[in-house]
Motif scaffolding. Sequence first.
Motif, PDB file in Angstrom:
ATOM      1  N   THR A  49       0.840  -1.181   0.000  1.00 29.10           N
ATOM      2  CA  THR A  49       0.000   0.000   0.000  1.00 29.10           C
ATOM      3  C   THR A  49       0.885   1.243   0.000  1.00 29.10           C
ATOM      4  O   THR A  49       1.806   1.351   0.820  1.00 29.10           O
ATOM      5  CB  THR A  49      -0.907   0.022   1.248  1.00 29.10           C
ATOM      6  OG1 THR A  49      -1.678  -1.168   1.252  1.00 29.10           O
ATOM      7  CG2 THR A  49      -1.802   1.234   1.233  1.00 29.10           C
ATOM      8  N   LEU A  50       0.606   2.150  -0.898  1.00 31.17           N
ATOM      9  CA  LEU A  50       1.356   3.409  -0.947  1.00 31.17           C
ATOM     10  C   LEU A  50       0.682   4.427  -0.048  1.00 31.17           C
ATOM     11  O   LEU A  50      -0.535   4.595  -0.098  1.00 31.17           O
ATOM     12  CB  LEU A  50       1.408   3.941  -2.374  1.00 31.17           C
ATOM     13  CG  LEU A  50       2.120   3.057  -3.380  1.00 31.17           C
ATOM     14  CD1 LEU A  50       2.047   3.689  -4.763  1.00 31.17           C
ATOM     15  CD2 LEU A  50       3.574   2.852  -2.980  1.00 31.17           C
ATOM     16  N   ILE A  51       1.487   5.104   0.740  1.00 25.92           N
ATOM     17  CA  ILE A  51       0.973   6.138   1.636  1.00 25.92           C
ATOM     18  C   ILE A  51       1.697   7.433   1.308  1.00 25.92           C
ATOM     19  O   ILE A  51       2.936   7.485   1.323  1.00 25.92           O
ATOM     20  CB  ILE A  51       1.195   5.760   3.115  1.00 25.92           C
ATOM     21  CG1 ILE A  51       0.448   4.455   3.424  1.00 25.92           C
ATOM     22  CG2 ILE A  51       0.719   6.882   4.025  1.00 25.92           C
ATOM     23  CD1 ILE A  51       0.741   3.898   4.794  1.00 25.92           C
ATOM     24  N   ALA A  52       0.934   8.444   0.986  1.00 25.80           N
ATOM     25  CA  ALA A  52       1.527   9.743   0.671  1.00 25.80           C
ATOM     26  C   ALA A  52       2.038  10.402   1.948  1.00 25.80           C
ATOM     27  O   ALA A  52       1.418  10.301   3.005  1.00 25.80           O
ATOM     28  CB  ALA A  52       0.491  10.639   0.008  1.00 25.80           C
ATOM     29  N   ALA A  53       3.169  11.067   1.845  1.00 23.04           N
ATOM     30  CA  ALA A  53       3.722  11.801   2.981  1.00 23.04           C
ATOM     31  C   ALA A  53       2.852  13.019   3.251  1.00 23.04           C
ATOM     32  O   ALA A  53       2.417  13.694   2.322  1.00 23.04           O
ATOM     33  CB  ALA A  53       5.154  12.228   2.678  1.00 23.04           C
ATOM     34  N   LYS A  54       2.594  13.285   4.505  1.00 20.37           N
ATOM     35  CA  LYS A  54       1.828  14.468   4.890  1.00 20.37           C
ATOM     36  C   LYS A  54       2.815  15.559   5.301  1.00 20.37           C
ATOM     37  O   LYS A  54       3.821  15.299   5.961  1.00 20.37           O
ATOM     38  CB  LYS A  54       0.887  14.151   6.066  1.00 20.37           C
ATOM     39  CG  LYS A  54      -0.206  13.163   5.727  1.00 20.37           C
ATOM     40  CD  LYS A  54      -1.219  13.795   4.815  1.00 20.37           C
ATOM     41  CE  LYS A  54      -2.382  12.861   4.554  1.00 20.37           C
ATOM     42  NZ  LYS A  54      -3.395  13.467   3.743  1.00 20.37           N
ATOM     43  N   ALA A 112      -1.450  17.817   2.201  1.00 21.03           N
ATOM     44  CA  ALA A 112      -1.032  17.492   0.833  1.00 21.03           C
ATOM     45  C   ALA A 112      -0.813  18.785   0.054  1.00 21.03           C
ATOM     46  O   ALA A 112      -1.601  19.729   0.162  1.00 21.03           O
ATOM     47  CB  ALA A 112      -2.092  16.635   0.138  1.00 21.03           C
TER      48      ALA A 112
END
Length: 182
Positions: free
Chosen positions: A2-7, A33
């Motif tokens: 699962t890809l998790i975007a950096a906050k 974001a």
Amino acid sequence: MTLIAAKWSVDDYHKMIETGLLDDRSVELINGAIIQMVPEGIAHAFCCRSTAKYLRTILGERAEISEAHPISLPNDSEPEPDIAVLKTPDTRYQSRHPAPDDIFWLVEIANTTLVNDLGVKRELYAQAGITEYWVMNLQTSELKVFRNFTANEYRTEISLNGGNISPLAFPDLSIEISRLFR
């Protein structure tokens, strides 16, 4: 996997701005974001200038009118609403961006961004406690007014194609809807 975007935090975002990393990019910080903003078309730009001028004329010294400048909100957000009607004096904002307690109401002008303005932005502004939020739909000349926020949503939505409206912060003021869409 699962890809998790950096906050990103507001502090991170400000550091990127200060170092020039975001130069030549039209972006805003929404819920941690960094979001690319839609380029402003001619109709949108004209309506924004015209509406801001009209609001300055009828509000006078009672409020500051900010056009497409950042506001600082909770949840790591720093959007740039088309128009922010702010508390005076303007010197309040010499060392910081306006925060929810400084804002009488916000206006987004939608030509191609209606879904975003009625979705993500509406939720963001309600969560931040913005008392009143207007969306001007340039395609239909309809003004949507959102009021009476709860923790995550506005309880009242009014749709207007004509007549007048009085903002909550200035009940004695009568704003002509057709004049907004001039």
